[in-house]
Write a protein that holds these residues in place. Structure first.
Motif, PDB file in Angstrom:
ATOM      1  N   VAL A  41       0.839  -1.199   0.000  1.00 24.10           N
ATOM      2  CA  VAL A  41       0.000   0.000   0.000  1.00 24.10           C
ATOM      3  C   VAL A  41       0.874   1.248   0.000  1.00 24.10           C
ATOM      4  O   VAL A  41       0.664   2.183  -0.788  1.00 24.10           O
ATOM      5  N   ALA A  42       1.872   1.277   0.865  1.00 25.06           N
ATOM      6  CA  ALA A  42       2.752   2.448   0.945  1.00 25.06           C
ATOM      7  C   ALA A  42       3.511   2.663  -0.352  1.00 25.06           C
ATOM      8  O   ALA A  42       3.678   3.804  -0.814  1.00 25.06           O
ATOM      9  N   ASP A  43       3.960   1.588  -0.967  1.00 26.56           N
ATOM     10  CA  ASP A  43       4.722   1.700  -2.211  1.00 26.56           C
ATOM     11  C   ASP A  43       3.900   2.333  -3.323  1.00 26.56           C
ATOM     12  O   ASP A  43       4.439   3.016  -4.203  1.00 26.56           O
ATOM     13  N   ALA A  44       2.592   2.109  -3.308  1.00 28.97           N
ATOM     14  CA  ALA A  44       1.723   2.620  -4.373  1.00 28.97           C
ATOM     15  C   ALA A  44       1.306   4.070  -4.158  1.00 28.97           C
ATOM     16  O   ALA A  44       0.772   4.707  -5.065  1.00 28.97           O
ATOM     17  N   ALA A  45       1.553   4.599  -2.959  1.00 26.59           N
ATOM     18  CA  ALA A  45       1.125   5.967  -2.630  1.00 26.59           C
ATOM     19  C   ALA A  45       2.223   6.965  -2.964  1.00 26.59           C
ATOM     20  O   ALA A  45       3.418   6.692  -2.823  1.00 26.59           O
ATOM     21  N   ASP A  46       1.801   8.144  -3.405  1.00 26.21           N
ATOM     22  CA  ASP A  46       2.721   9.244  -3.681  1.00 26.21           C
ATOM     23  C   ASP A  46       2.042  10.552  -3.341  1.00 26.21           C
ATOM     24  O   ASP A  46       0.812  10.661  -3.361  1.00 26.21           O
ATOM     25  N   GLY A  47       2.855  11.580  -3.058  1.00 26.18           N
ATOM     26  CA  GLY A  47       2.316  12.911  -2.838  1.00 26.18           C
ATOM     27  C   GLY A  47       1.526  13.025  -1.545  1.00 26.18           C
ATOM     28  O   GLY A  47       1.670  12.224  -0.619  1.00 26.18           O
ATOM     29  N   TYR A  48       0.668  14.044  -1.490  1.00 18.99           N
ATOM     30  CA  TYR A  48      -0.135  14.267  -0.294  1.00 18.99           C
ATOM     31  C   TYR A  48      -1.136  13.135  -0.133  1.00 18.99           C
ATOM     32  O   TYR A  48      -1.938  12.856  -1.035  1.00 18.99           O
ATOM     33  N   THR A  49      -1.093  12.468   1.033  1.00 18.66           N
ATOM     34  CA  THR A  49      -1.843  11.233   1.249  1.00 18.66           C
ATOM     35  C   THR A  49      -2.775  11.350   2.448  1.00 18.66           C
ATOM     36  O   THR A  49      -2.375  11.809   3.516  1.00 18.66           O
ATOM     37  N   LEU A  50      -4.014  10.911   2.253  1.00 16.20           N
ATOM     38  CA  LEU A  50      -4.959  10.748   3.354  1.00 16.20           C
ATOM     39  C   LEU A  50      -5.008   9.271   3.722  1.00 16.20           C
ATOM     40  O   LEU A  50      -5.190   8.416   2.854  1.00 16.20           O
ATOM     41  N   GLU A  51      -4.840   8.988   5.006  1.00 20.37           N
ATOM     42  CA  GLU A  51      -4.965   7.603   5.481  1.00 20.37           C
ATOM     43  C   GLU A  51      -6.190   7.490   6.374  1.00 20.37           C
ATOM     44  O   GLU A  51      -6.263   8.140   7.420  1.00 20.37           O
ATOM     45  N   PHE A  52      -7.122   6.645   5.978  1.00 22.71           N
ATOM     46  CA  PHE A  52      -8.329   6.409   6.770  1.00 22.71           C
ATOM     47  C   PHE A  52      -8.166   5.150   7.626  1.00 22.71           C
ATOM     48  O   PHE A  52      -7.655   4.135   7.160  1.00 22.71           O
ATOM     49  N   GLY A  53      -8.639   5.233   8.871  1.00 19.05           N
ATOM     50  CA  GLY A  53      -8.552   4.084   9.758  1.00 19.05           C
ATOM     51  C   GLY A  53      -7.119   3.798  10.153  1.00 19.05           C
ATOM     52  O   GLY A  53      -6.614   2.695   9.969  1.00 19.05           O
ATOM     53  N   ALA A  65       7.995   6.921   6.477  1.00 21.41           N
ATOM     54  CA  ALA A  65       9.352   6.503   6.113  1.00 21.41           C
ATOM     55  C   ALA A  65       9.638   6.768   4.644  1.00 21.41           C
ATOM     56  O   ALA A  65      10.797   6.983   4.248  1.00 21.41           O
ATOM     57  N   LYS A  66       8.601   6.793   3.844  1.00 20.81           N
ATOM     58  CA  LYS A  66       8.742   7.087   2.414  1.00 20.81           C
ATOM     59  C   LYS A  66       8.867   8.587   2.166  1.00 20.81           C
ATOM     60  O   LYS A  66       9.138   9.020   1.049  1.00 20.81           O
ATOM     61  N   GLY A  67       8.660   9.385   3.201  1.00 21.66           N
ATOM     62  CA  GLY A  67       8.763  10.826   3.075  1.00 21.66           C
ATOM     63  C   GLY A  67       7.499  11.506   2.600  1.00 21.66           C
ATOM     64  O   GLY A  67       7.544  12.657   2.141  1.00 21.66           O
ATOM     65  N   LEU A  68       6.359  10.832   2.719  1.00 21.16           N
ATOM     66  CA  LEU A  68       5.106  11.404   2.236  1.00 21.16           C
ATOM     67  C   LEU A  68       4.522  12.376   3.259  1.00 21.16           C
ATOM     68  O   LEU A  68       4.727  12.246   4.465  1.00 21.16           O
ATOM     69  N   ASP A  69       3.781  13.346   2.764  1.00 26.77           N
ATOM     70  CA  ASP A  69       2.987  14.253   3.600  1.00 26.77           C
ATOM     71  C   ASP A  69       1.672  13.539   3.874  1.00 26.77           C
ATOM     72  O   ASP A  69       0.872  13.325   2.956  1.00 26.77           O
ATOM     73  N   VAL A  70       1.449  13.146   5.127  1.00 25.31           N
ATOM     74  CA  VAL A  70       0.331  12.271   5.480  1.00 25.31           C
ATOM     75  C   VAL A  70      -0.580  12.932   6.505  1.00 25.31           C
ATOM     76  O   VAL A  70      -0.109  13.492   7.496  1.00 25.31           O
ATOM     77  N   THR A  71      -1.865  12.866   6.275  1.00 23.99           N
ATOM     78  CA  THR A  71      -2.854  13.188   7.306  1.00 23.99           C
ATOM     79  C   THR A  71      -3.586  11.898   7.651  1.00 23.99           C
ATOM     80  O   THR A  71      -4.189  11.265   6.779  1.00 23.99           O
ATOM     81  N   HIS A  82      -2.830   5.659  20.828  1.00 24.85           N
ATOM     82  CA  HIS A  82      -1.745   4.697  20.581  1.00 24.85           C
ATOM     83  C   HIS A  82      -0.867   5.167  19.431  1.00 24.85           C
ATOM     84  O   HIS A  82       0.362   5.148  19.524  1.00 24.85           O
ATOM     85  N   ALA A  83      -1.498   5.584  18.333  1.00 23.68           N
ATOM     86  CA  ALA A  83      -0.738   6.025  17.165  1.00 23.68           C
ATOM     87  C   ALA A  83       0.089   7.267  17.477  1.00 23.68           C
ATOM     88  O   ALA A  83       1.247   7.386  17.044  1.00 23.68           O
ATOM     89  N   SER A  84      -0.474   8.193  18.256  1.00 28.34           N
ATOM     90  CA  SER A  84       0.241   9.425  18.596  1.00 28.34           C
ATOM     91  C   SER A  84       1.446   9.148  19.472  1.00 28.34           C
ATOM     92  O   SER A  84       2.487   9.803  19.333  1.00 28.34           O
ATOM     93  N   LEU A  92      -2.635  13.772  12.896  1.00 30.12           N
ATOM     94  CA  LEU A  92      -3.726  12.824  13.145  1.00 30.12           C
ATOM     95  C   LEU A  92      -4.976  13.581  13.568  1.00 30.12           C
ATOM     96  O   LEU A  92      -4.923  14.442  14.452  1.00 30.12           O
ATOM     97  N   VAL A  93      -6.111  13.265  12.924  1.00 28.57           N
ATOM     98  CA  VAL A  93      -7.359  13.959  13.224  1.00 28.57           C
ATOM     99  C   VAL A  93      -8.479  12.953  13.475  1.00 28.57           C
ATOM    100  O   VAL A  93      -8.431  11.812  13.010  1.00 28.57           O
TER     101      VAL A  93
END
Length: 212
Positions: A41-53, A65-71, A82-84, A92-93
């Motif tokens: 999943v991470a390998d297929a993502a690029d650029g500004y990324t939204l992660e749900f769940g 770790a890939k250097g992506l801008d993630v929300t 836990h994630a924080s 994280l929102v």
């Protein structure tokens, strides 16, 4: 993402990492090749990324770790905590698949693992419709989740788990909103996506949908 499941997510937060690493026999096959699937999943993502769940942040770690801008978007307070703690640098929102802070710029990727099945088919379509408006041309939705090949495949898989005495897993498979590949394919195509399915383990497919 199925706010009706919040209590379950809160309760699962303490033991989630143990479950995904194979320490719960009932779910061992569901999470087989866990790290490989997250990496795909991470390998297929690029650029500004939204992660749900986001859960406890295991996919987030690979995205960062890939250097992506993630929300990261997570409805469970316990999971967010836990994630924080694990990844204080993660933005994280509180939100879910259908209700979340809309970013002020185009999104390149929307990702999620083991979570989209918490939406009904109607809600899945609402979500994909909304994401189509957020994504830039060529943007991708990359999900890893349990999907049935069809009605016969659903019945066969559930019966096999019943025969093994996996009562908790059977309850999940029959009460949560797992869908079929054809239903998902139709939803994605309706909203202008080209979609592919790659089976990663006995339960989980890598679902990659690219906006035309």
């Amino acid at each position: 993402m199925g706010r009706e499941f919040i209590d379950m997510f809160d309760e699962w937060a303490e033991t989630y990492d143990d479950t995904v690493t194979g320490q719960d026999p009932q779910y061992k096959e569901v999470f087989d090749k866990y790290n490989e699937i997250l990496q795909a999943v991470a390998d297929a993502a690029d650029g500004y990324t939204l992660e749900f769940g986001v859960g406890t942040g295991n996919l987030s770690e690979k995205l960062l770790a890939k250097g992506l801008d993630v929300t990261g978007i997570e409805p469970s307070k316990e999971m967010r905590e836990h994630a924080s703690r694990k990844f204080p640098q993660l933005q994280l929102v509180d939100g879910d698949f259908l209700s979340f802070p809309v970013p002020g710029h185009e999104v390149s990727a929307i990702v999620s693992t083991w979570a989209f099945h918490h939406l009904t088919d109607e809600e899945k379509e609402q979500a994909i419709s909304a994401y189509a408006k957020l994504l830039s041309k060529g943007g991708k939705i990359i999900f890893a989740d349990t999907v049935f090949s069809g009605a016969e495949g659903r019945s066969k898989l559930i019966q096999e788990e019943q025969d093994k005495g996996h009562d908790r897993l059977v309850k999940d498979l029959t009460t949560e909103y797992y869908t079929t590949m054809q239903v998902l394919r139709n939803i994605f195509q309706t909203h202008g996506f080209h979609v592919t399915f790659k089976q990663m383990n006995r339960f989980v497919y890598l679902i990659t949908a690219e906006k035309a």
